[in-house]
Design a protein around this motif. Structure first.
Motif, mmCIF file in Angstrom:
data_model
loop_
_atom_site.group_PDB
_atom_site.id
_atom_site.type_symbol
_atom_site.label_atom_id
_atom_site.label_comp_id
_atom_site.label_asym_id
_atom_site.label_seq_id
_atom_site.Cartn_x
_atom_site.Cartn_y
_atom_site.Cartn_z
ATOM 1 N N GLU A 61 60.467 -10.995 67.989
ATOM 2 C CA GLU A 61 59.866 -11.407 66.721
ATOM 3 C C GLU A 61 58.733 -10.465 66.324
ATOM 4 O O GLU A 61 58.614 -10.069 65.157
ATOM 5 N N ASN A 62 57.899 -10.090 67.282
ATOM 6 C CA ASN A 62 56.781 -9.178 66.995
ATOM 7 C C ASN A 62 57.284 -7.817 66.538
ATOM 8 O O ASN A 62 56.720 -7.201 65.619
ATOM 9 N N THR A 63 58.346 -7.333 67.194
ATOM 10 C CA THR A 63 58.924 -6.053 66.802
ATOM 11 C C THR A 63 59.476 -6.116 65.382
ATOM 12 O O THR A 63 59.295 -5.192 64.585
ATOM 13 N N ARG A 115 58.473 -8.050 62.982
ATOM 14 C CA ARG A 115 57.346 -8.087 62.042
ATOM 15 C C ARG A 115 56.754 -6.699 61.833
ATOM 16 O O ARG A 115 56.395 -6.323 60.711
ATOM 17 N N LYS A 116 56.657 -5.927 62.929
ATOM 18 C CA LYS A 116 56.118 -4.575 62.825
ATOM 19 C C LYS A 116 57.019 -3.706 61.958
ATOM 20 O O LYS A 116 56.540 -2.918 61.134
ATOM 21 N N ILE A 131 59.536 -13.858 71.727
ATOM 22 C CA ILE A 131 58.291 -13.462 71.056
ATOM 23 C C ILE A 131 58.240 -11.953 70.855
ATOM 24 O O ILE A 131 57.827 -11.454 69.802
ATOM 25 N N SER A 132 58.676 -11.206 71.868
ATOM 26 C CA SER A 132 58.681 -9.748 71.779
ATOM 27 C C SER A 132 59.565 -9.262 70.644
ATOM 28 O O SER A 132 59.195 -8.374 69.874
ATOM 29 N N ASN A 145 60.878 -2.981 76.917
ATOM 30 C CA ASN A 145 60.367 -3.215 75.573
ATOM 31 C C ASN A 145 61.306 -2.808 74.448
ATOM 32 O O ASN A 145 61.103 -3.245 73.305
ATOM 33 N N ARG A 148 55.013 -21.695 67.347
ATOM 34 C CA ARG A 148 56.327 -21.413 66.763
ATOM 35 C C ARG A 148 57.156 -22.689 66.797
ATOM 36 O O ARG A 148 57.235 -23.371 67.813
#
Length: 237
Positions: free
Chosen positions: A118-120, A122-123, A115-116, A231, A3
């Motif tokens: 960003e991943n969420t 994207r999902k 990161i968490s 989370n 990143r």
């Protein structure tokens, strides 16, 4: 995949610490280091990055004023010796607030949170891409009813059926909570053995209770609390 990030910090010792931490964490690629926000603004007009490490007390334009200029902002982690801006900073979607001097462990914690989130994101984007109107059909009694997932406040398990509680109606379904977790998008989280909530309707959390829109109150089960706080809730702080 690394990143990309930049540093905006006018103190050379603080620059060197951040540069070392970025190298040591291994998941980031440092594109540039700037001593003023003015220099960074010019860079950002021509380059796209994922993350900014931003000091608050900068020459010419402060970090807070710089935040106000950002549109379609990359993620921002503030690095400062002053704590009084913490509450204001979260109005600008700041990911974390690192108080100097901060340890490498605290730095890693901020990166993990980044990161968490960003991943969420994207999902959610992927889910919306294949579910353009976020709707689905359920069999409710003798009827098939179209439900919009965004309208659901929470889902409650009750013996052999589940209740989908929307803002204007309650729908009954034979599907289990487990099936609903698989079927629904990443905004839905199980917080109790009998409850799934839509986190987009979250108003506040107090003790072992979650308060949703329309004065709906949901209990948090002991077995689910840590996961929910780590989370889901932490992504909105």
């Amino acid at each position: 995949m690394l990143r990309s990030c930049i540093i905006i910090e006018d103190q050379p010792p603080a620059q060197r610490i951040l540069q070392k931490f970025i190298t040591d964490v291994g998941s980031l690629e440092l594109k540039a280091t700037f001593s003023s926000a003015i220099e960074a603004i010019t860079f950002l007009q021509k380059n796209s990055i994922d993350l900014i490490f931003l000091d608050i007390h900068l020459p010419m334009i402060s970090g807070m004023d710089f935040l106000k200029t950002l549109k379609n902002s990359p993620q921002v982690i503030l690095t400062t010796a002053f704590s009084e801006y913490a509450i204001e900073s979260y109005e600008y979607n700041v990911i974390d607030y690192l108080l100097k001097p901060f340890s490498f462990q605290r730095f890693v914690q901020a990166i993990t949170k980044s990161i968490s989130i960003e991943n969420t994101s994207r999902k959610i984007a992927a889910y919306k891409e294949v579910n353009i109107d976020n709707s689905f059909m359920i069999k409710s009694g003798h009827e098939f009813v179209k439900i919009y997932s965004d309208d659901i406040l929470y889902i409650k398990s009750d013996d052999d059926y589940t209740e989908l509680v929307a803002s204007n109606k309650v729908h009954l379904s034979s599907d289990s909570l487990k099936k609903w977790l698989v079927k629904l998008g990443p905004n839905f989280c199980q917080v109790h053995k009998s409850y799934i909530i839509n986190t987009t309707h979250l108003q506040k959390v107090s003790g072992n209770q979650i308060f949703l829109k329309e004065d709906k109150t949901i209990p948090i089960g002991r077995a689910f609390k840590e996961y929910f706080l780590k989370n889901f809730l932490s992504n909105h702080l």
